[in-house]
Design a protein around this motif. Structure first.
Motif, PDB file in Angstrom:
ATOM      1  N   HIS A  32      23.921  18.328  32.355  1.00 28.68           N
ATOM      2  CA  HIS A  32      24.781  17.182  32.051  1.00 28.68           C
ATOM      3  C   HIS A  32      26.257  17.536  32.226  1.00 28.68           C
ATOM      4  O   HIS A  32      27.002  16.829  32.910  1.00 28.68           O
ATOM      5  CB  HIS A  32      24.530  16.666  30.633  1.00 28.68           C
ATOM      6  CG  HIS A  32      25.250  15.391  30.356  1.00 28.68           C
ATOM      7  ND1 HIS A  32      24.686  14.167  30.608  1.00 28.68           N
ATOM      8  CD2 HIS A  32      26.498  15.139  29.901  1.00 28.68           C
ATOM      9  CE1 HIS A  32      25.544  13.219  30.300  1.00 28.68           C
ATOM     10  NE2 HIS A  32      26.660  13.783  29.869  1.00 28.68           N
ATOM     11  N   TYR A  33      26.686  18.645  31.611  1.00 27.05           N
ATOM     12  CA  TYR A  33      28.121  18.918  31.706  1.00 27.05           C
ATOM     13  C   TYR A  33      28.534  19.414  33.081  1.00 27.05           C
ATOM     14  O   TYR A  33      29.662  19.187  33.494  1.00 27.05           O
ATOM     15  CB  TYR A  33      28.653  19.773  30.548  1.00 27.05           C
ATOM     16  CG  TYR A  33      28.086  21.143  30.327  1.00 27.05           C
ATOM     17  CD1 TYR A  33      28.429  22.211  31.130  1.00 27.05           C
ATOM     18  CD2 TYR A  33      27.238  21.380  29.253  1.00 27.05           C
ATOM     19  CE1 TYR A  33      27.932  23.477  30.883  1.00 27.05           C
ATOM     20  CE2 TYR A  33      26.742  22.642  28.998  1.00 27.05           C
ATOM     21  CZ  TYR A  33      27.088  23.698  29.815  1.00 27.05           C
ATOM     22  OH  TYR A  33      26.587  24.953  29.574  1.00 27.05           O
ATOM     23  N   VAL A  34      27.628  20.017  33.845  1.00 28.48           N
ATOM     24  CA  VAL A  34      27.970  20.371  35.226  1.00 28.48           C
ATOM     25  C   VAL A  34      28.091  19.101  36.067  1.00 28.48           C
ATOM     26  O   VAL A  34      29.047  18.944  36.829  1.00 28.48           O
ATOM     27  CB  VAL A  34      26.937  21.349  35.833  1.00 28.48           C
ATOM     28  CG1 VAL A  34      27.134  21.508  37.331  1.00 28.48           C
ATOM     29  CG2 VAL A  34      27.027  22.710  35.131  1.00 28.48           C
ATOM     30  N   GLY A  35      27.152  18.174  35.915  1.00 28.47           N
ATOM     31  CA  GLY A  35      27.240  16.902  36.637  1.00 28.47           C
ATOM     32  C   GLY A  35      28.502  16.134  36.294  1.00 28.47           C
ATOM     33  O   GLY A  35      29.184  15.595  37.172  1.00 28.47           O
ATOM     34  N   ARG A  39      31.549  15.178  38.823  1.00 30.24           N
ATOM     35  CA  ARG A  39      31.976  13.780  38.986  1.00 30.24           C
ATOM     36  C   ARG A  39      33.476  13.653  38.752  1.00 30.24           C
ATOM     37  O   ARG A  39      34.175  12.949  39.488  1.00 30.24           O
ATOM     38  CB  ARG A  39      31.219  12.873  38.033  1.00 30.24           C
ATOM     39  CG  ARG A  39      31.657  11.424  38.201  1.00 30.24           C
ATOM     40  CD  ARG A  39      30.814  10.477  37.393  1.00 30.24           C
ATOM     41  NE  ARG A  39      31.191   9.111  37.713  1.00 30.24           N
ATOM     42  CZ  ARG A  39      31.676   8.253  36.828  1.00 30.24           C
ATOM     43  NH1 ARG A  39      31.836   8.598  35.563  1.00 30.24           N
ATOM     44  NH2 ARG A  39      31.984   7.028  37.194  1.00 30.24           N
ATOM     45  N   ALA A  40      33.986  14.361  37.744  1.00 35.35           N
ATOM     46  CA  ALA A  40      35.423  14.311  37.447  1.00 35.35           C
ATOM     47  C   ALA A  40      36.251  14.927  38.569  1.00 35.35           C
ATOM     48  O   ALA A  40      37.446  14.644  38.679  1.00 35.35           O
ATOM     49  CB  ALA A  40      35.718  15.031  36.127  1.00 35.35           C
ATOM     50  N   ARG A  41      35.633  15.718  39.417  1.00 33.50           N
ATOM     51  CA  ARG A  41      36.327  16.324  40.551  1.00 33.50           C
ATOM     52  C   ARG A  41      36.223  15.456  41.803  1.00 33.50           C
ATOM     53  O   ARG A  41      36.699  15.821  42.857  1.00 33.50           O
ATOM     54  CB  ARG A  41      35.772  17.726  40.853  1.00 33.50           C
ATOM     55  CG  ARG A  41      35.950  18.736  39.699  1.00 33.50           C
ATOM     56  CD  ARG A  41      37.400  18.931  39.414  1.00 33.50           C
ATOM     57  NE  ARG A  41      37.832  19.450  38.152  1.00 33.50           N
ATOM     58  CZ  ARG A  41      37.654  18.998  36.929  1.00 33.50           C
ATOM     59  NH1 ARG A  41      36.858  18.003  36.672  1.00 33.50           N
ATOM     60  NH2 ARG A  41      38.252  19.540  35.905  1.00 33.50           N
ATOM     61  N   GLY A  42      35.559  14.306  41.707  1.00 35.42           N
ATOM     62  CA  GLY A  42      35.534  13.362  42.820  1.00 35.42           C
ATOM     63  C   GLY A  42      34.219  13.234  43.551  1.00 35.42           C
ATOM     64  O   GLY A  42      34.117  12.466  44.510  1.00 35.42           O
ATOM     65  N   TYR A  43      33.194  13.941  43.127  1.00 37.46           N
ATOM     66  CA  TYR A  43      31.893  13.841  43.793  1.00 37.46           C
ATOM     67  C   TYR A  43      31.072  12.697  43.205  1.00 37.46           C
ATOM     68  O   TYR A  43      31.183  12.387  42.011  1.00 37.46           O
ATOM     69  CB  TYR A  43      31.106  15.152  43.620  1.00 37.46           C
ATOM     70  CG  TYR A  43      31.775  16.331  44.262  1.00 37.46           C
ATOM     71  CD1 TYR A  43      31.660  16.570  45.627  1.00 37.46           C
ATOM     72  CD2 TYR A  43      32.544  17.209  43.506  1.00 37.46           C
ATOM     73  CE1 TYR A  43      32.283  17.654  46.227  1.00 37.46           C
ATOM     74  CE2 TYR A  43      33.179  18.300  44.095  1.00 37.46           C
ATOM     75  CZ  TYR A  43      33.043  18.510  45.450  1.00 37.46           C
ATOM     76  OH  TYR A  43      33.669  19.578  46.025  1.00 37.46           O
TER      77      TYR A  43
END
Length: 148
Positions: A32-35, A39-43
């Motif tokens: 969860h926290y890796v995803g 996502r916060a990095r733009g992916y």
């Protein structure tokens, strides 16, 4: 830049959509926290978990299986035991045309799966975490500049 760092740099710059295999809705779980970090990095992150189909996670509905994904996926990030990785890679090859990278999380190795993915022209990363590698290479920035 080392040869491994060059490969990681290419992956981060060329990837747009990542399927997180074994995504958990529990914020304390690594998947969860890796995803969420990616996502916060733009992916664009698509959670894959047969126990939570349709649940919103990372701004997208979770799918039960890779074959349920309706758009191009550049990378799969595998949060499954090493002995399950071969079947994940086999499913990914069948379901995700255009897949470029198979990433196995910390502690996850599968030589047969790696050989299969590489034979299909995919890059394979084993026993690494993008949440560790991304800030090591770029700091806490957002997605690096897209390659031409």
């Amino acid at each position: 830049m080392s040869s491994v760092d060059k490969i990681l740099d290419d992956i981060f710059k060329e990837t747009r959509t990542i399927a997180v295999i074994g995504a958990s809705p529990k914020p304390e779980r690594p998947s969860h926290y890796v995803g969420a970090y990616l996502r916060a990095r733009g992916y664009k992150i698509i959670g894959v978990n047969p126990g939570h189909p349709g649940r919103m996670m990372f701004g997208e509905p979770v799918v039960a299986h890779l074959s349920d994904i309706q758009h191009t996926v550049d990378m799969i990030d595998i949060f499954r035991r090493s002995d399950h990785v071969l079947s994940v890679v086999e499913d990914a090859i069948e379901a995700l045309p255009g897949l470029q990278t198979v990433w196995m999380q910390l502690g996850i190795f599968n030589a047969e799966a790696a050989d299969l993915a590489e034979a299909q022209g995919m890059r394979v990363i084993q026993d690494r975490c993008p949440k560790i590698e991304f800030p090591r290479l770029y700091g806490e920035k957002t997605l690096p500049e897209i390659k031409g």
